[in-house]
Write a protein that holds these residues in place. Structure first.
Motif, PDB file in Angstrom:
ATOM      1  N   LEU A  54     -19.732 -15.307 -20.845  1.00 31.41           N
ATOM      2  CA  LEU A  54     -19.576 -14.217 -19.878  1.00 31.41           C
ATOM      3  C   LEU A  54     -18.671 -14.638 -18.729  1.00 31.41           C
ATOM      4  CD1 LEU A  54     -20.390 -11.318 -19.231  1.00 31.41           C
ATOM      5  CD2 LEU A  54     -22.332 -12.230 -17.964  1.00 31.41           C
ATOM      6  N   ASP A  55     -18.663 -15.942 -18.407  1.00 31.58           N
ATOM      7  CA  ASP A  55     -17.826 -16.425 -17.313  1.00 31.58           C
ATOM      8  C   ASP A  55     -16.336 -16.366 -17.635  1.00 31.58           C
ATOM      9  OD1 ASP A  55     -18.061 -18.421 -19.222  1.00 31.58           O
ATOM     10  OD2 ASP A  55     -18.001 -20.051 -17.760  1.00 31.58           O
ATOM     11  N   SER A  56     -15.962 -16.113 -18.879  1.00 33.04           N
ATOM     12  CA  SER A  56     -14.546 -15.935 -19.199  1.00 33.04           C
ATOM     13  C   SER A  56     -14.080 -14.516 -18.889  1.00 33.04           C
ATOM     14  CB  SER A  56     -14.263 -16.284 -20.660  1.00 33.04           C
ATOM     15  OG  SER A  56     -14.934 -15.396 -21.520  1.00 33.04           O
ATOM     16  N   VAL A  57     -15.023 -13.626 -18.580  1.00 33.04           N
ATOM     17  CA  VAL A  57     -14.675 -12.260 -18.196  1.00 33.04           C
ATOM     18  C   VAL A  57     -14.977 -12.028 -16.717  1.00 33.04           C
ATOM     19  CG1 VAL A  57     -15.069  -9.809 -18.648  1.00 33.04           C
ATOM     20  CG2 VAL A  57     -15.147 -11.442 -20.529  1.00 33.04           C
ATOM     21  N   PHE A  58     -16.171 -12.375 -16.289  1.00 38.36           N
ATOM     22  CA  PHE A  58     -16.591 -12.221 -14.894  1.00 38.36           C
ATOM     23  C   PHE A  58     -16.880 -13.591 -14.302  1.00 38.36           C
ATOM     24  CE2 PHE A  58     -18.059  -8.387 -17.116  1.00 38.36           C
ATOM     25  CZ  PHE A  58     -17.453  -7.412 -16.362  1.00 38.36           C
ATOM     26  N   THR A  59     -16.456 -13.829 -13.071  1.00 41.88           N
ATOM     27  CA  THR A  59     -16.769 -15.112 -12.441  1.00 41.88           C
ATOM     28  C   THR A  59     -18.255 -15.162 -12.108  1.00 41.88           C
ATOM     29  OG1 THR A  59     -16.323 -14.288 -10.213  1.00 41.88           O
ATOM     30  CG2 THR A  59     -14.465 -15.270 -11.415  1.00 41.88           C
ATOM     31  N   ALA A  60     -18.802 -16.357 -12.076  1.00 43.58           N
ATOM     32  CA  ALA A  60     -20.222 -16.522 -11.768  1.00 43.58           C
ATOM     33  C   ALA A  60     -20.536 -16.022 -10.364  1.00 43.58           C
ATOM     34  CB  ALA A  60     -20.625 -17.984 -11.920  1.00 43.58           C
ATOM     35  N   ALA A  61     -19.583 -16.177  -9.435  1.00 43.66           N
ATOM     36  CA  ALA A  61     -19.800 -15.740  -8.050  1.00 43.66           C
ATOM     37  C   ALA A  61     -19.954 -14.225  -7.940  1.00 43.66           C
ATOM     38  CB  ALA A  61     -18.645 -16.201  -7.167  1.00 43.66           C
ATOM     39  N   SER A  62     -19.452 -13.480  -8.930  1.00 44.69           N
ATOM     40  CA  SER A  62     -19.569 -12.015  -8.877  1.00 44.69           C
ATOM     41  C   SER A  62     -20.940 -11.534  -9.319  1.00 44.69           C
ATOM     42  CB  SER A  62     -18.478 -11.359  -9.716  1.00 44.69           C
ATOM     43  OG  SER A  62     -18.683 -11.611 -11.086  1.00 44.69           O
ATOM     44  N   GLN A  63     -21.774 -12.430  -9.831  1.00 39.27           N
ATOM     45  CA  GLN A  63     -23.139 -12.128 -10.249  1.00 39.27           C
ATOM     46  C   GLN A  63     -23.217 -10.837 -11.080  1.00 39.27           C
ATOM     47  OE1 GLN A  63     -25.457 -12.028  -6.659  1.00 39.27           O
ATOM     48  NE2 GLN A  63     -24.641 -13.983  -5.949  1.00 39.27           N
ATOM     49  N   ARG A  77      -1.921  -3.478 -29.412  1.00 41.16           N
ATOM     50  CA  ARG A  77      -0.826  -4.196 -28.761  1.00 41.16           C
ATOM     51  C   ARG A  77      -0.480  -5.503 -29.458  1.00 41.16           C
ATOM     52  NH1 ARG A  77      -3.888  -3.259 -23.165  1.00 41.16           N
ATOM     53  NH2 ARG A  77      -3.448  -1.046 -22.963  1.00 41.16           N
ATOM     54  N   GLY A  78      -1.217  -5.858 -30.486  1.00 42.89           N
ATOM     55  CA  GLY A  78      -0.968  -7.117 -31.178  1.00 42.89           C
ATOM     56  C   GLY A  78      -2.034  -7.370 -32.220  1.00 42.89           C
ATOM     57  N   PRO A  79      -2.033  -8.562 -32.798  1.00 42.04           N
ATOM     58  CA  PRO A  79      -3.050  -8.861 -33.816  1.00 42.04           C
ATOM     59  C   PRO A  79      -4.418  -9.079 -33.180  1.00 42.04           C
ATOM     60  CG  PRO A  79      -1.715 -10.789 -33.382  1.00 42.04           C
ATOM     61  CD  PRO A  79      -1.112  -9.660 -32.589  1.00 42.04           C
ATOM     62  N   GLY A  80      -5.454  -8.917 -33.958  1.00 37.61           N
ATOM     63  CA  GLY A  80      -6.806  -9.186 -33.476  1.00 37.61           C
ATOM     64  C   GLY A  80      -7.565  -7.934 -33.087  1.00 37.61           C
ATOM     65  N   TRP A  81      -8.584  -8.134 -32.263  1.00 37.69           N
ATOM     66  CA  TRP A  81      -9.493  -7.069 -31.867  1.00 37.69           C
ATOM     67  C   TRP A  81      -9.547  -6.945 -30.356  1.00 37.69           C
ATOM     68  CZ3 TRP A  81     -11.938  -4.116 -35.532  1.00 37.69           C
ATOM     69  CH2 TRP A  81     -11.862  -4.587 -36.853  1.00 37.69           C
ATOM     70  N   THR A  82     -10.012  -5.796 -29.885  1.00 40.40           N
ATOM     71  CA  THR A  82     -10.166  -5.557 -28.463  1.00 40.40           C
ATOM     72  C   THR A  82     -11.445  -4.759 -28.220  1.00 40.40           C
ATOM     73  OG1 THR A  82      -9.070  -4.687 -26.493  1.00 40.40           O
ATOM     74  CG2 THR A  82      -8.764  -3.449 -28.506  1.00 40.40           C
ATOM     75  N   ALA A  83     -12.013  -4.907 -27.033  1.00 39.23           N
ATOM     76  CA  ALA A  83     -13.210  -4.156 -26.647  1.00 39.23           C
ATOM     77  C   ALA A  83     -13.183  -3.985 -25.131  1.00 39.23           C
ATOM     78  CB  ALA A  83     -14.481  -4.886 -27.075  1.00 39.23           C
ATOM     79  N   CYS A  84     -13.992  -3.080 -24.639  1.00 36.59           N
ATOM     80  CA  CYS A  84     -14.112  -2.861 -23.205  1.00 36.59           C
ATOM     81  C   CYS A  84     -15.476  -3.368 -22.752  1.00 36.59           C
ATOM     82  CB  CYS A  84     -13.987  -1.374 -22.868  1.00 36.59           C
ATOM     83  SG  CYS A  84     -12.415  -0.651 -23.399  1.00 36.59           S
ATOM     84  N   VAL A  85     -15.503  -3.992 -21.590  1.00 37.12           N
ATOM     85  CA  VAL A  85     -16.765  -4.499 -21.042  1.00 37.12           C
ATOM     86  C   VAL A  85     -16.831  -4.109 -19.570  1.00 37.12           C
ATOM     87  CG1 VAL A  85     -15.806  -6.782 -20.539  1.00 37.12           C
ATOM     88  CG2 VAL A  85     -18.243  -6.524 -20.810  1.00 37.12           C
ATOM     89  N   LYS A  86     -18.011  -3.700 -19.143  1.00 34.57           N
ATOM     90  CA  LYS A  86     -18.190  -3.322 -17.745  1.00 34.57           C
ATOM     91  C   LYS A  86     -19.489  -3.896 -17.225  1.00 34.57           C
ATOM     92  CE  LYS A  86     -18.001   1.221 -18.187  1.00 34.57           C
ATOM     93  NZ  LYS A  86     -18.130   2.656 -17.899  1.00 34.57           N
ATOM     94  N   ALA A  87     -19.523  -4.127 -15.915  1.00 34.56           N
ATOM     95  CA  ALA A  87     -20.715  -4.667 -15.275  1.00 34.56           C
ATOM     96  C   ALA A  87     -20.693  -4.332 -13.797  1.00 34.56           C
ATOM     97  CB  ALA A  87     -20.781  -6.181 -15.459  1.00 34.56           C
ATOM     98  N   GLU A  88     -21.872  -4.356 -13.197  1.00 32.90           N
ATOM     99  CA  GLU A  88     -22.003  -4.205 -11.749  1.00 32.90           C
ATOM    100  C   GLU A  88     -21.773  -5.593 -11.150  1.00 32.90           C
ATOM    101  OE1 GLU A  88     -22.496  -1.125 -10.460  1.00 32.90           O
ATOM    102  OE2 GLU A  88     -22.524  -0.432 -12.535  1.00 32.90           O
ATOM    103  N   VAL A  89     -20.877  -5.698 -10.173  1.00 34.78           N
ATOM    104  CA  VAL A  89     -20.560  -6.993  -9.583  1.00 34.78           C
ATOM    105  C   VAL A  89     -20.620  -6.928  -8.062  1.00 34.78           C
ATOM    106  CG1 VAL A  89     -19.130  -7.743 -11.519  1.00 34.78           C
ATOM    107  CG2 VAL A  89     -18.084  -6.536  -9.629  1.00 34.78           C
ATOM    108  N   VAL A  90     -20.668  -8.118  -7.444  1.00 33.32           N
ATOM    109  CA  VAL A  90     -20.656  -8.221  -5.980  1.00 33.32           C
ATOM    110  C   VAL A  90     -19.470  -9.073  -5.563  1.00 33.32           C
ATOM    111  CG1 VAL A  90     -23.156  -7.956  -5.769  1.00 33.32           C
ATOM    112  CG2 VAL A  90     -22.181 -10.230  -5.967  1.00 33.32           C
ATOM    113  N   SER A  91     -19.065  -8.935  -4.303  1.00 32.12           N
ATOM    114  CA  SER A  91     -17.974  -9.747  -3.763  1.00 32.12           C
ATOM    115  C   SER A  91     -18.508 -11.125  -3.389  1.00 32.12           C
ATOM    116  CB  SER A  91     -17.360  -9.071  -2.535  1.00 32.12           C
ATOM    117  OG  SER A  91     -18.274  -9.120  -1.461  1.00 32.12           O
TER     118      SER A  91
END
Length: 131
Positions: A54-63, A77-91
């Protein structure tokens, strides 16, 4: 010697008579065939990959909380797969920033890239499942 020069000149002239590039303005039968796109493998287990990295998408500091992901789709746009991910984050100061959405790309069974979603992206129309 003259005979040798004529043969060498003819060989050089004929060397340029190969197939033309696929975008060349020559008749279709003279163009090289377009390469076949690589075969698309099985879709990645997006939920498992996000749980592990998960830290490769959201930083740990964003909780990140309430992490949700869409189904993987072939990457247009190229080879492979894609997906969308969303989360509630803080500054970094702890102030809620709300929902952040990213498009993630997969290569060789791993998260290869992430990009913040643009308004023209299709992530707003995707359905999401909790991770």
């Amino acid at each position: 010697m003259v005979h040798f020069a004529l043969v060498a000149g003819a060989a050089l002239t004929l060397a340029g008579c190969g197939f033309a590039d696929i975008r060349s303005p020559v008749p279709e039968l003279m163009r090289a065939k377009a390469p076949e796109p690589p075969a698309l493998g099985a879709p990645p287990d997006v939920k498992m990959l996000l749980r592990q990295k998960l830290d490769s998408v959201f930083t740990a500091a964003s909780q990140p909380t309430q992490v949700r992901v869409s189904e993987p789709r072939p990457n247009l746009r190229g080879p492979g797969w894609t997906a969308c991910v969303k989360a509630e984050v803080v500054s970094v100061t702890g102030k809620p920033l709300g929902t952040q959405t990213y498009r993630i790309e997969f290569a060789d069974g791993a998260i290869a890239d992430r990009q913040k979603v643009e308004p023209e992206d299709t992530c707003s129309t995707e359905s999401y499942e909790p991770v």
